[in-house]
Design a protein around this motif. Structure first.
Motif, mmCIF file in Angstrom:
data_model
loop_
_atom_site.group_PDB
_atom_site.id
_atom_site.type_symbol
_atom_site.label_atom_id
_atom_site.label_comp_id
_atom_site.label_asym_id
_atom_site.label_seq_id
_atom_site.Cartn_x
_atom_site.Cartn_y
_atom_site.Cartn_z
ATOM 1 N N PRO A 4 -19.874 13.352 29.183
ATOM 2 C CA PRO A 4 -19.083 12.124 29.371
ATOM 3 C C PRO A 4 -19.363 11.037 28.327
ATOM 4 O O PRO A 4 -18.432 10.368 27.870
ATOM 5 N N ASP A 5 -20.628 10.852 27.933
ATOM 6 C CA ASP A 5 -20.938 9.828 26.937
ATOM 7 C C ASP A 5 -20.424 10.223 25.556
ATOM 8 O O ASP A 5 -19.941 9.382 24.801
ATOM 9 N N VAL A 6 -20.535 11.506 25.210
ATOM 10 C CA VAL A 6 -20.006 11.979 23.927
ATOM 11 C C VAL A 6 -18.490 11.817 23.926
ATOM 12 O O VAL A 6 -17.902 11.345 22.944
ATOM 13 N N GLN A 7 -17.843 12.164 25.032
ATOM 14 C CA GLN A 7 -16.384 12.034 25.136
ATOM 15 C C GLN A 7 -15.951 10.577 25.017
ATOM 16 O O GLN A 7 -14.977 10.263 24.336
ATOM 17 N N ALA A 8 -16.698 9.673 25.658
ATOM 18 C CA ALA A 8 -16.356 8.247 25.583
ATOM 19 C C ALA A 8 -16.469 7.741 24.147
ATOM 20 O O ALA A 8 -15.602 7.000 23.669
ATOM 21 N N GLY A 9 -17.524 8.131 23.452
ATOM 22 C CA GLY A 9 -17.685 7.738 22.059
ATOM 23 C C GLY A 9 -16.601 8.332 21.181
ATOM 24 O O GLY A 9 -16.061 7.669 20.289
ATOM 25 N N PHE A 10 -16.272 9.604 21.430
ATOM 26 C CA PHE A 10 -15.228 10.297 20.676
ATOM 27 C C PHE A 10 -13.899 9.573 20.829
ATOM 28 O O PHE A 10 -13.206 9.298 19.843
ATOM 29 N N ASP A 11 -13.556 9.233 22.060
ATOM 30 C CA ASP A 11 -12.300 8.522 22.320
ATOM 31 C C ASP A 11 -12.286 7.161 21.635
ATOM 32 O O ASP A 11 -11.269 6.750 21.070
ATOM 33 N N ALA A 12 -13.418 6.463 21.682
ATOM 34 C CA ALA A 12 -13.499 5.151 21.029
ATOM 35 C C ALA A 12 -13.353 5.281 19.517
ATOM 36 O O ALA A 12 -12.641 4.505 18.887
ATOM 37 N N GLY A 13 -14.017 6.275 18.933
ATOM 38 C CA GLY A 13 -13.968 6.463 17.490
ATOM 39 C C GLY A 13 -12.587 6.784 16.966
ATOM 40 O O GLY A 13 -12.265 6.494 15.811
ATOM 41 N N LYS A 14 -11.737 7.382 17.796
ATOM 42 C CA LYS A 14 -10.378 7.732 17.380
ATOM 43 C C LYS A 14 -9.432 6.538 17.371
ATOM 44 O O LYS A 14 -8.339 6.622 16.820
ATOM 45 N N GLN A 15 -9.831 5.421 17.949
ATOM 46 C CA GLN A 15 -8.954 4.252 18.022
ATOM 47 C C GLN A 15 -8.696 3.682 16.625
ATOM 48 O O GLN A 15 -9.589 3.612 15.787
ATOM 49 N N ALA A 16 -7.485 3.268 16.389
ATOM 50 C CA ALA A 16 -7.065 2.765 15.080
ATOM 51 C C ALA A 16 -7.895 1.569 14.619
ATOM 52 O O ALA A 16 -8.118 1.388 13.422
ATOM 53 N N ALA A 56 -29.334 1.595 15.593
ATOM 54 C CA ALA A 56 -29.892 0.279 15.905
ATOM 55 C C ALA A 56 -29.203 -0.367 17.100
ATOM 56 O O ALA A 56 -29.758 -1.252 17.744
ATOM 57 N N ASP A 57 -27.979 0.079 17.405
ATOM 58 C CA ASP A 57 -27.217 -0.450 18.537
ATOM 59 C C ASP A 57 -27.742 0.188 19.813
ATOM 60 O O ASP A 57 -27.481 1.348 20.081
ATOM 61 N N ASN A 58 -28.475 -0.568 20.599
ATOM 62 C CA ASN A 58 -29.067 -0.029 21.819
ATOM 63 C C ASN A 58 -28.190 -0.211 23.050
ATOM 64 O O ASN A 58 -28.628 0.030 24.154
ATOM 65 N N THR A 59 -26.945 -0.637 22.854
ATOM 66 C CA THR A 59 -26.080 -0.855 24.013
ATOM 67 C C THR A 59 -25.437 0.443 24.506
ATOM 68 O O THR A 59 -24.910 0.477 25.600
ATOM 69 N N HIS A 60 -25.467 1.490 23.688
ATOM 70 C CA HIS A 60 -24.900 2.782 24.068
ATOM 71 C C HIS A 60 -25.939 3.868 23.837
ATOM 72 O O HIS A 60 -26.761 3.753 22.934
ATOM 73 N N PRO A 61 -25.880 4.950 24.617
ATOM 74 C CA PRO A 61 -26.817 6.055 24.393
ATOM 75 C C PRO A 61 -26.470 6.820 23.115
ATOM 76 O O PRO A 61 -25.347 6.721 22.594
ATOM 77 N N LEU A 62 -27.420 7.571 22.614
ATOM 78 C CA LEU A 62 -27.227 8.362 21.396
ATOM 79 C C LEU A 62 -26.006 9.269 21.514
ATOM 80 O O LEU A 62 -25.256 9.442 20.553
ATOM 81 N N GLY A 114 -20.619 11.068 19.542
ATOM 82 C CA GLY A 114 -19.197 11.223 19.835
ATOM 83 C C GLY A 114 -18.345 10.267 19.017
ATOM 84 O O GLY A 114 -17.268 10.632 18.528
ATOM 85 N N PHE A 115 -18.822 9.038 18.847
ATOM 86 C CA PHE A 115 -18.088 8.050 18.057
ATOM 87 C C PHE A 115 -17.906 8.538 16.620
ATOM 88 O O PHE A 115 -16.811 8.443 16.061
ATOM 89 N N LEU A 116 -18.975 9.070 16.033
ATOM 90 C CA LEU A 116 -18.879 9.565 14.657
ATOM 91 C C LEU A 116 -17.910 10.736 14.564
ATOM 92 O O LEU A 116 -17.129 10.829 13.611
ATOM 93 N N PHE A 117 -17.932 11.635 15.541
ATOM 94 C CA PHE A 117 -16.966 12.736 15.556
ATOM 95 C C PHE A 117 -15.551 12.193 15.637
ATOM 96 O O PHE A 117 -14.647 12.600 14.910
ATOM 97 N N GLY A 118 -15.330 11.250 16.550
ATOM 98 C CA GLY A 118 -13.993 10.686 16.745
ATOM 99 C C GLY A 118 -13.511 9.887 15.558
ATOM 100 O O GLY A 118 -12.316 9.889 15.236
ATOM 101 N N LEU A 119 -14.430 9.218 14.883
ATOM 102 C CA LEU A 119 -14.068 8.390 13.739
ATOM 103 C C LEU A 119 -13.403 9.222 12.645
ATOM 104 O O LEU A 119 -12.499 8.760 11.969
ATOM 105 N N TYR A 120 -13.842 10.449 12.499
ATOM 106 C CA TYR A 120 -13.313 11.300 11.443
ATOM 107 C C TYR A 120 -12.362 12.394 11.957
ATOM 108 O O TYR A 120 -11.921 13.235 11.178
#
Length: 69
Positions: A15-27, A49-55, A60-66
């Motif tokens: 779920p956390d990886v999916q949430a990051g992935f979805d966020a990273g895909k946003q324009a 350095a951002d401690n507000t989200h888990p690793l 997931g964010f990096l995957f989604g970003l690209y």
């Protein structure tokens, strides 16, 4: 610019990886994409350095970003 296509040999399921992935895909984050390997290193440093989200979220964010689809 040389492009490398990364194919993940697994599904994004946690779920956390999916949430990051979805966020990273946003324009809104398209400007965040690194254009060099060292810019990507800095982005990863910033994410760690951002401690507000888990690793898992940051991975997931990096995957989604690209993601191209």
């Amino acid at each position: 610019m040389k492009m490398t296509i990364l194919v993940l040999p697994f599904a994004v399921e946690h779920p956390d990886v999916q949430a990051g992935f979805d966020a990273g895909k946003q324009a809104v984050y398209r400007e965040t994409r690194s254009e060099t390997d060292m810019e990507l290193v800095q982005l990863v440093r910033d994410c760690v350095a951002d401690n507000t989200h888990p690793l898992q979220y940051h991975v997931g964010f990096l995957f989604g970003l690209y993601a191209t689809k």
